[in-house]
Structures are given as C-alpha cells and as structure tokens.
Design a protein around this motif. Structure first.
Motif, mmCIF file in Angstrom:
data_model
loop_
_atom_site.group_PDB
_atom_site.id
_atom_site.type_symbol
_atom_site.label_atom_id
_atom_site.label_comp_id
_atom_site.label_asym_id
_atom_site.label_seq_id
_atom_site.Cartn_x
_atom_site.Cartn_y
_atom_site.Cartn_z
ATOM 1 N N GLY A 171 0.815 -1.206 0.000
ATOM 2 C CA GLY A 171 0.000 0.000 0.000
ATOM 3 C C GLY A 171 0.849 1.256 0.000
ATOM 4 N N GLY A 172 0.936 1.925 -1.155
ATOM 5 C CA GLY A 172 1.674 3.179 -1.217
ATOM 6 C C GLY A 172 3.171 2.960 -1.140
ATOM 7 N N SER A 173 3.846 3.925 -0.526
ATOM 8 C CA SER A 173 5.298 3.879 -0.396
ATOM 9 C C SER A 173 5.700 3.277 0.935
ATOM 10 C CB SER A 173 5.875 5.297 -0.526
ATOM 11 O OG SER A 173 5.347 6.133 0.492
ATOM 12 N N LEU A 174 6.939 2.806 0.997
ATOM 13 C CA LEU A 174 7.458 2.185 2.215
ATOM 14 C C LEU A 174 7.871 3.270 3.196
ATOM 15 C CD1 LEU A 174 8.151 -0.701 3.277
ATOM 16 C CD2 LEU A 174 10.500 -0.227 2.603
ATOM 17 N N PRO A 175 7.521 3.145 4.481
ATOM 18 C CA PRO A 175 7.933 4.158 5.466
ATOM 19 C C PRO A 175 9.452 4.202 5.612
ATOM 20 C CG PRO A 175 6.122 2.814 6.318
ATOM 21 C CD PRO A 175 6.599 2.156 5.059
ATOM 22 N N ALA A 176 9.930 5.349 6.083
ATOM 23 C CA ALA A 176 11.376 5.522 6.253
ATOM 24 C C ALA A 176 11.930 4.586 7.323
ATOM 25 C CB ALA A 176 11.684 6.983 6.603
ATOM 26 N N PRO A 191 29.850 -8.899 5.104
ATOM 27 C CA PRO A 191 31.002 -8.418 5.890
ATOM 28 C C PRO A 191 31.582 -7.142 5.295
ATOM 29 C CG PRO A 191 31.177 -10.774 5.454
ATOM 30 C CD PRO A 191 30.062 -10.267 4.599
ATOM 31 N N GLY A 192 31.875 -6.180 6.178
ATOM 32 C CA GLY A 192 32.498 -4.940 5.747
ATOM 33 C C GLY A 192 31.555 -3.904 5.195
ATOM 34 N N MET A 193 30.279 -4.172 5.146
ATOM 35 C CA MET A 193 29.321 -3.221 4.592
ATOM 36 C C MET A 193 28.691 -2.406 5.714
ATOM 37 S SD MET A 193 25.962 -3.887 2.157
ATOM 38 C CE MET A 193 26.959 -4.651 0.887
ATOM 39 N N THR A 194 28.456 -1.142 5.465
ATOM 40 C CA THR A 194 27.819 -0.240 6.412
ATOM 41 C C THR A 194 26.423 0.099 5.916
ATOM 42 O OG1 THR A 194 28.776 1.689 5.314
ATOM 43 C CG2 THR A 194 30.033 0.721 7.141
ATOM 44 N N PRO A 195 25.514 0.457 6.804
ATOM 45 C CA PRO A 195 24.155 0.826 6.350
ATOM 46 C C PRO A 195 24.128 1.997 5.390
ATOM 47 C CG PRO A 195 24.161 0.390 8.704
ATOM 48 C CD PRO A 195 25.594 0.398 8.270
ATOM 49 N N ASP A 196 25.119 2.896 5.478
ATOM 50 C CA ASP A 196 25.135 4.028 4.558
ATOM 51 C C ASP A 196 25.409 3.602 3.113
ATOM 52 O OD1 ASP A 196 24.722 5.548 6.787
ATOM 53 O OD2 ASP A 196 26.844 6.056 7.051
ATOM 54 N N ALA A 197 25.976 2.415 2.935
ATOM 55 C CA ALA A 197 26.312 1.956 1.593
ATOM 56 C C ALA A 197 25.176 1.184 0.936
ATOM 57 C CB ALA A 197 27.558 1.079 1.637
ATOM 58 N N VAL A 198 23.993 1.171 1.550
ATOM 59 C CA VAL A 198 22.844 0.452 1.011
ATOM 60 C C VAL A 198 21.816 1.473 0.542
ATOM 61 C CG1 VAL A 198 21.031 -1.234 1.466
ATOM 62 C CG2 VAL A 198 23.269 -1.477 2.569
ATOM 63 N N ALA A 199 21.405 1.363 -0.710
ATOM 64 C CA ALA A 199 20.396 2.253 -1.287
ATOM 65 C C ALA A 199 19.078 1.493 -1.408
ATOM 66 C CB ALA A 199 20.831 2.752 -2.662
ATOM 67 N N VAL A 200 18.012 2.081 -0.848
ATOM 68 C CA VAL A 200 16.676 1.486 -0.894
ATOM 69 C C VAL A 200 15.842 2.292 -1.878
ATOM 70 C CG1 VAL A 200 14.634 0.855 0.425
ATOM 71 C CG2 VAL A 200 16.892 0.693 1.480
ATOM 72 N N ILE A 201 15.311 1.616 -2.893
ATOM 73 C CA ILE A 201 14.547 2.267 -3.956
ATOM 74 C C ILE A 201 13.141 1.687 -3.943
ATOM 75 C CG2 ILE A 201 14.396 2.722 -6.436
ATOM 76 C CD1 ILE A 201 17.423 2.284 -6.558
ATOM 77 N N ASP A 202 12.170 2.564 -3.799
ATOM 78 C CA ASP A 202 10.763 2.168 -3.828
ATOM 79 C C ASP A 202 10.221 2.395 -5.226
ATOM 80 O OD1 ASP A 202 8.177 1.502 -3.340
ATOM 81 O OD2 ASP A 202 7.882 2.830 -1.638
ATOM 82 N N SER A 203 9.413 1.440 -5.703
ATOM 83 C CA SER A 203 8.859 1.572 -7.047
ATOM 84 C C SER A 203 7.854 2.703 -7.162
ATOM 85 C CB SER A 203 8.176 0.249 -7.453
ATOM 86 O OG SER A 203 7.138 -0.068 -6.536
ATOM 87 N N VAL A 204 7.349 3.210 -6.030
ATOM 88 C CA VAL A 204 6.380 4.308 -6.048
ATOM 89 C C VAL A 204 7.042 5.623 -5.652
ATOM 90 C CG1 VAL A 204 4.230 5.164 -5.057
ATOM 91 C CG2 VAL A 204 4.480 2.732 -5.555
ATOM 92 N N ALA A 205 7.744 5.641 -4.517
ATOM 93 C CA ALA A 205 8.317 6.882 -3.991
ATOM 94 C C ALA A 205 9.724 7.154 -4.471
ATOM 95 C CB ALA A 205 8.301 6.846 -2.457
ATOM 96 N N GLY A 206 10.358 6.217 -5.185
ATOM 97 C CA GLY A 206 11.719 6.425 -5.629
ATOM 98 C C GLY A 206 12.720 6.126 -4.527
ATOM 99 N N LEU A 207 13.823 6.868 -4.535
ATOM 100 C CA LEU A 207 14.871 6.655 -3.545
ATOM 101 C C LEU A 207 14.404 7.131 -2.176
ATOM 102 C CD1 LEU A 207 17.806 5.830 -2.902
ATOM 103 C CD2 LEU A 207 18.475 8.184 -3.461
#
Length: 529
Positions: A171-176, A191-207
C-alpha cells in the motif's frame, strides 16, 4: 392435462407464438440463474507473481485438478479451497517469487568449478536469501537485491562493498523506518558493509532517504512539527472545544554538518611527572709544589715535603613537568532545532444581545495569557533561542457542509460483486415480467373461455310474438337486451300466472335445455373450488 390441451386449442396462432416464446425465455432465464447459483465463488489466490512462479502455480493446480481462473496477473480459485491450497503449495515451496537461495551452491561440485564461478554463485545465493527475508514482511510484495562486491586486491584495502534493493510495497510507499531496517539487515549480512552503503529504492516513492542524507533533517523537522501541533491542539480542545482552535507549527532545523577539533595548552597548570636526583662526591691528594732547597737536592736525599688534599661534592636534580593539554573534537550533525514558530488562532466567544442577535467577541486578554503559557510549555518554546508564539482570538467563518459519513447498517452484507448483482437482478426482472405480463394474461383469458358452457338455444315464452336471449347462467351486460317490461307484460294465455308457475311450466316443456344449464353451473363451481 386435458385442461391444458383445451386451453391450447382455444388459442389462436399469434397467442400460441407468444406463449412459446415466453416459455422459452423463462426456461433460459431460470437455467442461467441456476448456473450462476451453482457456480462457486472465486476469490484471489495469488497476484503479482513473475511469469515463472505463476506458471509453476498453474501447473500445480492442474495436477491437483483444481478449477481456477486467470484474470490478468491474478489467479482466482474457489473460496472454500483457497486457504487449503495456499498451505499445500507452501509445503511444496510454491510460489518461488524470491528466486533461488543457497540451494544454488548444492549444484556446484569440486570438479570444473573455478573460484570465480563459486564467488558468483555465492553472491547470487546471498542476494536470493536476502530477498526471501525481505519478502517475509507483509508490507512488501516484491523485492530484488543487488550486492556489489569488489574482488579482493591486496593493494586496495579501503574498497568496501555496497548494495541496492528495489521493493514494491503493498500500500503506497514504504515508510522511512522500514527502509532503515532494510539497510541494517543487508549491511549486517555482508562483511564490511555499512548501512550508509545500502540504497533502498521504492517503485512508487523512488529513492528513500537515509538518516545521513540531506532530506533527513527535513523529515525530522516535519515529524517534530506534527508532534507539537498534535499536543497543542489536544491541550486547547480541552478549553475552547474541538475544532475551535487552529494550530500551525514551523520548525527550523540545522541542515549543515560541522566537525570541530580543538587542542589547547594551559601554561599555568603543570604537573611534575618525573624527578631525577644525582649526587656525586670525590677527594684528590697532591704533592706540594713549593720551591725550596730540598726540592733541588737529589732524589730521596731530601725530606719529603707536605702533600695537598682536596674533596668535591656535586648534587643534580632533574624534574619533568607535563603541561595541561585539552583535546576536544566536536561533531555537529544536521537536525538540531534552530527555531520554532507557533501560530494559534482561537475562535471568538458568541454573545447574545437583548434582541436575540448573536455577535462574536474576542476572548478576554487574561484567558489568552493563560493559553499562551500553556502553549509555550506544551510546545517546549525557548525565548532565548528565538522561538516565537503568536496567539490570537478571532471569529471563525462557517465551513460549508460537505456531507455526512454514513455508517454501515445492520442490513449490510459486506462486499458484494457488483456485476454479479446486476446480472441476477436483470434475469430476475425478465422472469418476473414474462411471468406476470405475458404468460399469466394469456393463460387466464384462455381458461375463462374454456370454462364457459356452450350457448343454449333461444328460449321464447309460450304464446309470445318475440324471441328472447338464451338463459346460460352467465350475466350478460350487453345493451341489446329487450326491456324487462316486455317479458313481464308479454301476452299469452299464461300471463295471469305468477312468475314461479311460469318458470316451472317452462322447465317442464324444455327439460333437456334446463339440464344442460344446471350442468354448466355445476362445472363452473367445481373449477372455482
């Protein structure tokens, strides 16, 4: 059966055609309604599956002999079988909407598998497992995960992996908050990955912006403004009433990130950290160097002169001091509140005059002062920071009536398929019209005609010079009958007899016609019963 045949014989060709057509239409309508009533209700089974997963589900349904319907990208099955089929297919691993996971590694053998092939299969399996975990969230319908892992190079140690995930929510866009949880999920799995290096893209709201993005302070400011507005409105509603106070809040936040490193020394403040004491003592004896007669004599011949003796003592002390030093590193992240502005408009007080007219006057100043104190405390305003509060009392303009929300009544039946309801209504209306206005009038008129007896021969009064109509037992409302005075005053030898005597004489003379009339009356009464 005889009555039906008699009715059919009494109908002309046109009416027979109408009866046959109406009967056929009623039969078809009843058959259609019976088929619709016997058809099971279809409910949604699965929707939004990819082509391969949908094909696997349809193949499984065909093998089980289950009736289904495909409508676009959705699969519908019988209502009574939907839940059972879902559990059965889930036990078989269907639908496999998230792709393959670690089972990819089962097909790899030690022969012919290089390190590059194993790494590619491993990261593909990792992406599939993460997608499966993300799809366990009921708010997410589809997910794809991509991990960018650089090859290991000994001279590039600072290269870190990154990832991106594309989701389609229900339903709609994903909450932050949910997007932030996905970042931490993927970062903790690699291993070695930080949360800042992950991009979440919603098909409705975009990045979807993360906490460190520039949009995060704005989101935090809007959230804080909504919270303050809700608190102030709830507080004012307790005094002025619901809907009689309008609150608007503007929160100005810091969007710049700042890092300050400071190092200071205090020469007046010192501390001895080490002390080194050294003490040295020594003595020295020397012959006298005075010039005398003995000193000019040959050796050992003269008496030894006096010797000189000296002593020395040396003490050293070394003290090490540490000067007071202060190292401070200050990091100012964006999102801190810079200024809060609150505007409150309170409805005026209605005042009724002596003539009955109603006017609105602003609220007293002492009441407004109390309300300012309450709003200041509820909003957490700080005058030293520059926060502003504006509270005024003015008359509200009446809002236009937009209608009332109707609640569901006790006769509501929930969700009903509109097309099915329309089809059933039309068929029922057709059957009712054909039955009431076509078949029933035709059969009724034919039945009436069949029930009428055959016309009896014309009876004439004995000795009369005119003929009268036949006595059939039915009321004839035609206007061509002769007046009754003619019958009652007809000349003849029996004109002086009373009516009953004349009727008996008439029955005796025409017994066969009288019996037929009585028999017709009896048949009509039996059919009426």
């Amino acid at each position: 059966m005889q009555n039906l045949l008699q009715i059919w014989r009494n109908l002309d060709g046109r009416k027979r055609f109408f009866v046959l057509g109406a009967t056929l239409a009623v039969f078809l309508a009843v058959m259609a309604m019976s088929r619709m009533a016997g058809t099971p209700g279809m409910s949604l089974f699965y929707a939004g599956l990819n082509s391969s997963a949908a094909g696997d589900v349809i193949t499984a349904l065909d093998q089980k002999g289950v009736t289904y319907e495909v409508r676009g990208q959705a699969i519908y099955v019988d209502d009574s079988l939907r839940d059972t089929l879902r559990m059965t297919l889930a036990a078989e691993g269907l639908p496999a909407n998230s792709g393959t996971g670690y089972e990819l590694l089962d097909s790899l053998s030690g022969f012919g598998t290089t390190a590059q092939m194993f790494d590619a299969a491993y990261w593909r399996a990792k992406e599939g497992e993460l997608a499966r975990t993300i799809l366990s969230n009921p708010q997410i319908r589809a997910a794809r995960v991509h991990i960018a892992q650089a090859p290991s190079q000994p001279f590039q140690r600072d290269v870190k992996p990154s990832a991106s995930v594309t989701i389609t929510s229900v339903g709609g866009s994903l909450p932050a908050v949910q997007a932030n949880a996905l970042r931490h999920l993927i970062a903790a799995s690699v291993p070695g990955m930080t949360p800042d290096a992950v991009a979440v893209i919603d098909s409705v709201a975009g990045l979807i912006a993360s906490d460190n993005d520039l949009a995060a302070p704005t989101i935090a400011a809007d959230s804080k403004a909504a919270e303050i507005k809700q608190n102030v409105e709830r507080l004012l509603a307790a005094r002025v009433g619901a809907g009689k106070a309008v609150v608007e809040v503007a929160v100005d936040v810091v969007t710049d990130a700042e890092q300050i490193t400071e190092r200071s020394f205090d020469p007046q403040s010192r501390v001895a950290i080490a002390t080194d004491n050294t003490q040295q003592t020594g003595s020295n004896t020397q012959a006298s160097q005075d010039v005398t007669v003995a000193s000019n004599l040959p050796a050992n011949d003269a008496a030894t002169g006096g010797n000189g003796k000296s002593e020395s003592s040396e003490t050293r002390e070394k003290v090490n001091y540490e000067v007071s030093e202060t190292n401070r590193q200050l990091v100012k992240a964006p999102g801190s509140v810079r200024k809060i502005s609150v505007a409150v408009l309170v409805d005026a007080v209605p005042v009724t005059a002596a003539d009955g007219s109603v006017t609105f006057q602003p609220r007293p100043e002492d009441e407004l002062a109390i309300l300012r104190e309450l709003v200041t405390s509820a909003a957490g305003l700080d005058t030293t920071r520059g926060d502003v509060l504006t509270l005024k009392s003015l008359a509200f303009e009446p809002l236009p009536q937009t209608g009332e929300a109707l609640a569901a009544s006790m006769f509501s039946f929930g969700e009903i398929n509109l097309m099915t309801l329309i089809q059933v209504s039309v068929l029922a209306l057709v059957v009712l019209i054909l039955g009431l206005f076509v078949i029933r009038p035709v059969l009724t008129s034919a039945n009436r005609r069949a029930a009428l007896p055959a016309p009896a021969p014309v009876l004439a009064l004995p000795g009369s010079s005119f003929d009268t109509r036949a006595l059939t037992g039915e009321i004839d409302d035609r206007t061509d009958l002769p007046p009754l005075s003619v019958i009652s005053g007809a000349p003849g030898p029996d004109a002086t007899k009373d009516p009953m005597s004349r009727l008996r004489q008439l029955i005796e003379e025409r017994q066969s016609e009288s019996v037929e009339i009585l028999r017709g009356w009896m048949e009509v009464e039996e059919e009426a019963r």
